[in-house]
Structures are given as structure tokens and as C-alpha cells.
Motif scaffolding. Structure first.
Motif, PDB file in Angstrom:
ATOM      1  N   ILE A 180       4.515  -5.079  -1.953  1.00  0.00           N
ATOM      2  CA  ILE A 180       5.132  -4.946  -0.630  1.00  0.00           C
ATOM      3  C   ILE A 180       4.357  -3.945   0.219  1.00  0.00           C
ATOM      4  O   ILE A 180       4.159  -4.141   1.421  1.00  0.00           O
ATOM      5  CB  ILE A 180       6.611  -4.550  -0.767  1.00  0.00           C
ATOM      6  N   ASP A 181       3.881  -2.861  -0.396  1.00  0.00           N
ATOM      7  CA  ASP A 181       3.078  -1.881   0.343  1.00  0.00           C
ATOM      8  C   ASP A 181       1.755  -2.488   0.812  1.00  0.00           C
ATOM      9  O   ASP A 181       1.203  -2.081   1.835  1.00  0.00           O
ATOM     10  CB  ASP A 181       2.794  -0.654  -0.522  1.00  0.00           C
ATOM     11  N   ILE A 182       1.240  -3.469   0.051  1.00  0.00           N
ATOM     12  CA  ILE A 182       0.003  -4.141   0.451  1.00  0.00           C
ATOM     13  C   ILE A 182       0.254  -5.077   1.627  1.00  0.00           C
ATOM     14  O   ILE A 182      -0.510  -5.109   2.596  1.00  0.00           O
ATOM     15  CB  ILE A 182      -0.588  -4.929  -0.745  1.00  0.00           C
ATOM     16  N   LEU A 183       1.346  -5.849   1.551  1.00  0.00           N
ATOM     17  CA  LEU A 183       1.614  -6.877   2.556  1.00  0.00           C
ATOM     18  C   LEU A 183       2.333  -6.346   3.792  1.00  0.00           C
ATOM     19  O   LEU A 183       2.253  -6.953   4.858  1.00  0.00           O
ATOM     20  CB  LEU A 183       2.450  -7.997   1.927  1.00  0.00           C
ATOM     21  N   PHE A 184       3.025  -5.219   3.651  1.00  0.00           N
ATOM     22  CA  PHE A 184       3.800  -4.655   4.756  1.00  0.00           C
ATOM     23  C   PHE A 184       3.463  -3.170   4.889  1.00  0.00           C
ATOM     24  O   PHE A 184       4.243  -2.307   4.487  1.00  0.00           O
ATOM     25  CB  PHE A 184       5.306  -4.851   4.520  1.00  0.00           C
ATOM     26  N   PRO A 185       2.291  -2.862   5.432  1.00  0.00           N
ATOM     27  CA  PRO A 185       1.836  -1.462   5.474  1.00  0.00           C
ATOM     28  C   PRO A 185       2.660  -0.611   6.438  1.00  0.00           C
ATOM     29  O   PRO A 185       3.264  -1.114   7.381  1.00  0.00           O
ATOM     30  CB  PRO A 185       0.389  -1.597   5.944  1.00  0.00           C
ATOM     31  N   PHE A 186       2.642   0.703   6.186  1.00  0.00           N
ATOM     32  CA  PHE A 186       3.375   1.656   7.005  1.00  0.00           C
ATOM     33  C   PHE A 186       2.465   2.387   7.994  1.00  0.00           C
ATOM     34  O   PHE A 186       2.337   2.021   9.142  1.00  0.00           O
ATOM     35  CB  PHE A 186       4.072   2.696   6.112  1.00  0.00           C
ATOM     36  N   GLU A 187       1.803   3.420   7.492  1.00  0.00           N
ATOM     37  CA  GLU A 187       1.093   4.342   8.367  1.00  0.00           C
ATOM     38  C   GLU A 187      -0.179   3.737   8.959  1.00  0.00           C
ATOM     39  O   GLU A 187      -0.739   2.782   8.411  1.00  0.00           O
ATOM     40  CB  GLU A 187       0.719   5.614   7.594  1.00  0.00           C
ATOM     41  N   PRO A 188      -0.647   4.289  10.091  1.00  0.00           N
ATOM     42  CA  PRO A 188      -1.961   3.899  10.614  1.00  0.00           C
ATOM     43  C   PRO A 188      -3.037   4.206   9.573  1.00  0.00           C
ATOM     44  O   PRO A 188      -2.930   5.159   8.808  1.00  0.00           O
ATOM     45  CB  PRO A 188      -2.120   4.789  11.849  1.00  0.00           C
ATOM     46  N   GLY A 189      -4.058   3.388   9.567  1.00  0.00           N
ATOM     47  CA  GLY A 189      -5.091   3.543   8.554  1.00  0.00           C
ATOM     48  C   GLY A 189      -4.669   2.802   7.308  1.00  0.00           C
ATOM     49  O   GLY A 189      -3.827   3.269   6.546  1.00  0.00           O
ATOM     50  N   TYR A 190      -5.208   1.624   7.115  1.00  0.00           N
ATOM     51  CA  TYR A 190      -4.744   0.729   6.056  1.00  0.00           C
ATOM     52  C   TYR A 190      -5.574   0.927   4.807  1.00  0.00           C
ATOM     53  O   TYR A 190      -6.757   0.566   4.766  1.00  0.00           O
ATOM     54  CB  TYR A 190      -4.825  -0.708   6.554  1.00  0.00           C
ATOM     55  N   HIS A 191      -4.962   1.496   3.776  1.00  0.00           N
ATOM     56  CA  HIS A 191      -5.624   1.700   2.482  1.00  0.00           C
ATOM     57  C   HIS A 191      -4.669   1.235   1.388  1.00  0.00           C
ATOM     58  O   HIS A 191      -4.015   2.046   0.720  1.00  0.00           O
ATOM     59  CB  HIS A 191      -5.986   3.175   2.292  1.00  0.00           C
TER      60      HIS A 191
END
Length: 520
Positions: A180-191
Motif C-alpha cells: 500500500i505504501d508503494i501504490l499509495f505514497p504519502f510524502e513528497p519525494g517518492y522512495h
């Protein structure tokens, strides 16, 4: 749920809602918001690798759909045609319009973060009545339980029941918090966890080809299919423009321009997202090994669309968009939309031919399918393997001459004239190559009854490509063999059924697809 997820939940809700709003604001030039399709079906093959935790070499899998059914525990036609499908996890369809939001991770047992409560497998072994079954499945009403199949037996009815959409999603355990963290990211800057930004190859090997762009785990089919259509119809459009950013050899960036009333450029590096220990992206990538231009363009498009300043845009937030607008952003052309519900077969064919020369499109054209869960989408999935809420590239059209019944056009007969050598001297007749004198020779040896029942007719096809790079349309309305088109200065033969390319009769194409448009 971890403390981190709780802390970030509110932040994501606002950013995700903004992304969806931006995706649904696209309009035609006359401001008609009703005429803007929204597509967002990700590639289930890439999604299956993500869920499985390892890259699956699908080229070595003899029956890909069967493996997908096993991984996602759902019939293949439901996987590509139903709104209650894992490929649309996190998306709801209200009034036919998609709305994407981060789902809650599956609950975990106290004291063991790896022990996920199995929400998918309720205990139904003790059910003696339908009421017991409803209670075991956690469904409020019997009417909410879908029936996948039923057979009348001597002792009653043997039925295969699906799971309703009520309560926890049946796919919650497949999509754990990491995914879910991969498909629905939170913060700016995708890692995303398990992935890193790496330079894995060349921009392109020799040129940009229509079969290069392959969609990954992100629901941006509208953009991937637009890239394919542009590479096919306007091959000089996608180019590598670079500048040095340092004295070392690999210090440079690519400049990519997009149009939205005016041209605006963004700069991105060669670094694309790959899984740890791998070299090919689960996101957009090229069918040619060592080539990265589709991934670079996907990253640049995300940076342009979201106004990101760094080199790590949140690519998954590209999910759901307008394929026609994507064509326009790549070319600067005038966008147009045509919904098939208001068109005849002849008008649809005329539309494709008006933007083609030598059977090949000369401006990028896109076709979009019916919304997931609709009756039309279910029928398209069942009859022809067409994916719901999905965008396909339109490459052109072709005509073949085929034997069809004179009276009962719904009968199934061999679609093409089989290879046949007449007695004595004479050419081999194959497919649409039968000339008048060959047909006369055929009449000598075929029984008269055949010609009373069948006649040779011209059948027109639309040529399309699935941006998954696989899973072409199937069924009796599709053709096999090759598609020949005039590619600027030479005749190109494209094999049907490979790289997601297929030919579908115009009448079937009009039924199974919701609309066709592009940028001219």
C-alpha cells in the motif's frame, strides 16, 4: 496498522483527493466535461509480481491468465471486467466515475506484525442453511452474494459463490502495508520500500517504436497508450534532448516538453525505479532490454503534472486520467472525442481512415473501454478479453476478404480462406489474396451448396494495442496473421497477437469499446 501509517493518514487523504480532482477536471476544448473518459487499469502481470514479492518471467509462463487467477483468487474475466477486482484496489466507482483513495492495511494480530488476520477466508464449513452462509461470509443480505456459476444436479443446485463487496475487501491480505505504501505514497519525494532510483540503460537503442512502452503496476494506461500511439503515428515527436550537469560522463539531464495550452518543459535524470537486485522497472518500461525512454517519459509526465521540483515524483498518483488529453500533451494537437454509442460502424471506420494513410494512423489515436463493473465491460471481457476502464492505442485499419454466411451471419465458420492448392497448375490461395480468376477456379472444385450458403465479403478491422504489451483482444471477431501498413516510407508487417497488438472487426470494436479519440 503501524504508528507511521496512522500518523500519515490525514496527510495522504488531502493529497490523494487533490490528485483525483485534478484528474477529473480535464475537459474538451468546448468545455464538455461529460466527454472526457477516465481510464486507469494497471497491468495485472506487474501487480502480481509486486504482490508475490519477486519478478515473474511471464514469457516462460504457458498460461498467464490461469496464474493470475491463482494469485488473485478471482476468475480472469472478473479480474479484467469487474469493478470488484484487485487491479482496481483502492478505487471505487460511484455513478460510473472512479474515485481513488488509500485503503486501510489488513489488521494484524497483537505482538506479531507478520501475522495478518485472514479476512479473505471465512470458515463456511459449519454452514447448514443459507442464513448460516450469509453470517459466515459477513454479508448482511443474501442478495449481496454473487453467484459465479450454478449447475442443476440430481440432488439440488451446485453453486460457486463469490464474495460480496461489503465489509473488509477480499484482497486486503494481498495488499499489505508495504505494498500500500508503494501504490499509495504519502510524502513528497517518492522512495517506495524495496525500490531504488537507478540508471539502468540507454534512453533508446536505435529509435522509439510503438511496441516499446509497456505499462507497469501504475494505473496510467492512458499515458502509456498515448506514448505508443505517438511513437507509431508521429515517430519524430519523442526525442532525446539532453544537457550536461557536470564534467563526469554520466552527469546530464533529459528535457521533456508537454502541452496544456502552452508548452512547458521539465528536466529529469536517467534514474528510474527498479526493484532491489533487479534492472527492469515494475513501472513503465521498454519491451527492448536496456532501453529506458518510456520510464523517463513517465517520470517526466508525473513531474510536469504534479509540479514536482525534485527528481522523484509520485508516479502512482498518475492513476486515472484522460487518454485523449495525454495525446494532446505529447503533441500539442487539437483533441477530439467520439463516443461509440452515437456512431455507426461506417462512421467509426471513416474516423480511423480519415486519420490514416496506407492503413497506418498518421496522428495519434486512442480507444477507451467501458467502465469497470458495467454490463458492457463484463460482456467485452467475456467475449473478447477486453479490459474495463482501460486505454488502447489505435494503430490503423485493414481489410480482408473472408467467407461469411449469406443468411445466418451469427453462425461460426472459419474466418479466413484456408490455404488450398487447386488440382493442376494454379497459385496457392491464402487469406485475402484470392483474386477473381482464383475464385473462378475455386468454384469449379467446391460444391455448389457452399456458394449457396457462403459468399466472399470484405471485412474491415481496427488495429489496436494493449499497453500492457500483452493480452490482446481475442474471440471470433479478431483476426490472426499479419497486419501490413505503410510506415512513412516502407511497408511494415506487424504480427497480430504479439506485443498486445490485435485486429478486431469494426462492428465488434464499436461494441466492446466505449469511444475513440485523439489529437490531430
Amino acid at each position: 496498522m503501524s504508528t507511521t501509517s496512522v500518523r500519515r493518514k490525514a496527510t495522504h487523504a488531502a493529497s490523494d483527493e487533490a490528485a483525483v480532482t485534478k484528474a477529473t477536471k480535464a475537459t474538451t476544448e468546448d468545455g464538455d466535461a461529460q466527454a472526457t473518459p477516465q481510464t486507469g487499469a494497471p497491468n495485472p502481470y506487474a501487480l502480481a509480481s509486486l504482490v508475490g514479492g519477486r519478478r515473474i518471467n511471464w514469457g516462460d509462463v504457458p498460461d498467464g491468465p490461469a496464474v493470475l487467477e491463482e494469485i488473485f483468487d478471482q476468475p480472469y474475466t472478473d479480474l479484467i471486467g469487474s469493478a470488484d477486482s484487485p487491479i482496481f484496489y483502492g478505487t471505487t466507482f460511484e455513478g460510473g466515475k472512479p474515485s481513488r483513495r488509500r485503503p486501510e492495511p489488513a489488521p494484524v494480530t497483537e505482538g506479531n506484525d507478520n501475522d495478518v488476520t485472514d479476512e479473505r477466508d471465512p470458515d463456511v464449513s459449519g454452514a447448514k442453511t443459507l442464513a448460516d452462509l450469509v453470517a459466515a461470509l459477513g454479508t448482511e443480505r443474501l442478495a449481496d452474494i454473487p453467484v459465479r456459476g450454478a449447475t442443476l444436479t440430481r440432488d439440488g443446485v451446485l453453486a460457486e459463490l463469490g464474495r460480496s463487496g461489503n465489509g473488509a475487501s477480499p484482497f486486503a491480505r494481498l495488499f499489505d502495508e508495504r505494498i500500500i505504501d508503494i501504490l499509495f505514497p504519502f510524502e513528497p519525494g517518492y522512495h517506495p520500500p524495496g525500490f531504488s532510483w537507478q540508471d539502468t540503460g540507454r534512453f533508446y537503442n536505435e529509435a522509439t517504436e510503438f511496441f516499446d512502452p509497456v505499462q507497469g503496476q501504475v494505473g496510467d494506461c492512458y499515458f502509456i497508450s498515448a506514448m505508443s500511439s505517438v511513437a507509431w503515428a508521429m515517430p519524430f515527436t519523442i526525442a532525446d534532448r539532453t544537457r550536461a550537469t557536470g564534467t563526469v560522463q554520466d552527469a546530464f539531464t533529459h528535457q521533456v516538453s508537454f502541452f496544456d495550452g502552452s508548452w512547458r518543459s521539465v528536466e529529469v535524470s536517467d534514474r528510474v525505479l527498479v526493484a532491489s537486485g533487479g534492472s527492469t522497472s515494475y513501472y513503465a518500461h521498454s519491451a527492448e532490454a536496456g532501453e529506458i525512454w518510456p520510464a523517463v517519459y513517465e517520470k517526466a509526465y508525473a513531474k510536469w503534472r504534479f509540479g514536482t521540483n525534485d527528481d522523484f515524483p509520485k508516479i502512482p498518483d498518475l492513476a486515472w486520467g484522460d487518454p485523449v488529453a495525454a495525446c494532446r500533451s505529447l503533441t500539442g494537437g487539437n483533441s477530439y472525442y467520439n463516443w461509440h454509442s452515437g456512431m455507426t460502424d461506417a462512421q467509426l471506420l471513416s474516423l480511423v481512415k480519415s486519420h490514416s494513410a496506407g492503413g497506418r494512423t498518421t496522428t495519434p489515436i486512442i480507444a477507451w473501454t467501458h467502465g469497470a463493473g458495467s454490463d458492457e465491460a463484463k460482456r467485452a471481457a467475456l467475449d473478447a478479453g477486453i479490459v474495463a476502464s482501460h486505454a488502447y492505442s489505435v494503430l490503423g485499419w485493414m481489410r480482408r476478404y473472408e467467407w461469411v454466411p449469406r443468411w445466418h451471419l451469427d453462425l461460426e465458420i472459419p474466418r479466413l480462406i484456408p490455404k488450398w492448392t487447386p488440382p493442376g497448375p494454379g497459385p496457392v490461395i491464402a487469406g485475402a489474396a484470392a483474386a477473381v480468376d482464383d475464385l473462378a477456379r475455386l468454384r469449379i472444385d467446391l460444391p455448389d451448396e457452399f456458394f449457396r450458403r457462403y459468399e466472399l465479403r470484405a471485412v474491415d478491422y481496427v488495429i489496436a494495442r494493449n499497453p500492457w504489451g500483452s493480452t490482446p483482444g481475442t474471440g471470433s471477431s479478431t483476426a490472426s496473421g499479419d497486419y501490413r501498413a505503410y510506415d512513412v516510407s516502407w511497408w511494415r508487417d506487424v504480427q497480430l497477437g504479439v506485443n498486445g497488438v490485435f485486429a478486431m472487426e469494426v462492428s465488434a470494436f464499436r461494441r466492446y469499446f466505449a469511444g475513440t479519440g485523439g489529437a490531430a
